[in-house]
Design an enzyme around this catalytic site. Sequence first.
Site, mmCIF file in Angstrom:
data_model
loop_
_atom_site.group_PDB
_atom_site.id
_atom_site.type_symbol
_atom_site.label_atom_id
_atom_site.label_comp_id
_atom_site.label_asym_id
_atom_site.label_seq_id
_atom_site.Cartn_x
_atom_site.Cartn_y
_atom_site.Cartn_z
ATOM 1 N N ASP A 220 92.719 30.717 -24.807
ATOM 2 C CA ASP A 220 93.779 31.503 -25.052
ATOM 3 C C ASP A 220 95.078 30.441 -25.463
ATOM 4 O O ASP A 220 95.951 31.115 -26.071
ATOM 5 C CB ASP A 220 94.371 32.191 -24.117
ATOM 6 C CG ASP A 220 93.417 33.535 -23.515
ATOM 7 O OD1 ASP A 220 92.615 33.725 -24.564
ATOM 8 O OD2 ASP A 220 93.618 34.065 -22.500
ATOM 9 N N SER B 189 95.575 37.896 -16.289
ATOM 10 C CA SER B 189 94.349 38.094 -15.743
ATOM 11 C C SER B 189 94.248 38.652 -14.321
ATOM 12 O O SER B 189 93.563 39.505 -14.043
ATOM 13 C CB SER B 189 93.499 36.845 -16.041
ATOM 14 O OG SER B 189 93.232 36.512 -17.324
#
Length: 437
Positions: A319, A25
């Site tokens: 996730d 990210s």
Amino acid sequence: MCKEVVTQGFSAPLKGEILTPPDKSMSHRSLIIGSLTQGKIKISNFLTGADCLATLEILKELGCETEFLDKNTVVLNAQNAYSAPKKELYCGNSGTTMRLMTGLLCAQNFKSTLSGDISLSKRPMKRIIEPLSLMGASIKSNEGKAPLIIEQGKLNGIEYKSPIASAQVKSALLLAGLQTSNGATTVLEPHLSRNHTEKMLKFFGADIQTFTKNGLFGVTARHSSLVPKDLNVVGDISSAAFIMVAAAIIKGSDVILKNVGLNPTRTGLIDVMKHMKANIEVLNCDLVSNEEIGDIRIKYSPDMEGCEIGGEIIPRLIDEIPIIALLATQAKGTTIIKDAGDLKNKESDRIACVERELRKFGAQIEGTDDGFIIEGKNCGNGLFKGDTEIESYHDHRIAMTGYIAGLISKKPCRINGFEWVETSFPDFLNIFENLKK
Ligand code: S3P
């Protein structure tokens, strides 16, 4: 190229110390937000996985220059950002690339098209198209899915109450909002999703305010110019998760993960493992590029207990749910995972795929509308029979979960589609081979 990996039954204990691979990210954001500075920055510990390289190629097509000083150090020169692309901008498997780039591109005075692979082309984009259109963006799609065709629009700020806690939605709106002088942009979400965008924008000097209001989590972005600065990406707790769970469930293991990103919006797995009575310790906490980091020591944990996982913690471990599902099969009692219906919209339908693949190992797992019910057993008693073939469904996290399940199986297991692991964790097999020695 298709790749199969075969695990060889019960693994040797995992032992040693490893440097956690770079955060996906943050690596995406270092390029995207870094390009908004329109200057030159050095990004250290950048993840050269396929997803982040897709973002890098797109920025090159938009006029940025990049130079790798070594495998994980890239210099981004965004002095000529942004120019009209001469071809379609291909996001590969990466939802973060597509959703964040849409926010950035809808403020430009040229037309662009974002496309993706077969998995990304099935994922919902309405969640960004609708609010960005309220801001004045012009985005055409294939019934709410990619490809997305973005034309010049005249943006204005809005206040948007997002029905879901999604960092990709929030980030797309903030990136668009920063580029308009026509009013501030506020995003409100029901729970706090990962806040790397807000933190990195602040790091580069943008005008960003965060607050809570009526139980909602808010962030406001105002038109600002960003100041170029070198940046260090921290280690990815979502990659560390596979090693943490493997160490907890493989007899005799004792592993130290160095430089793990410990941003509280990402550390749900640590909270869950502590709650389940795993042998886990966090050490040496510090701050790098406005993000918390630390080391994690994790040892084989034979006394883990099942638990209930839902509510505000879900975005903090979204996730990690595939690998948490595997962890729960090795903890005594029942684990219930709920409020995670968005798992159906990830790289695969993770509720259906995790249920299907873990059942092949003999796990007692039932997918529900918004999560799982898992009946665990005692750790290390050879629960899994193995001798099975796992599919990856274009989803790196399913492939890696299958591999770890193979490490606690009596017989060899074949994992098909292992090439998808390249998207987020190219060193995965090397790291495991080294820890087994
Ligand atoms: C991400 C946000 C999350 C996460 C994804 C990466 C990001 O998605 O699942 O892997 O970098 O912003 P959502 O925003 O859809 O929850």
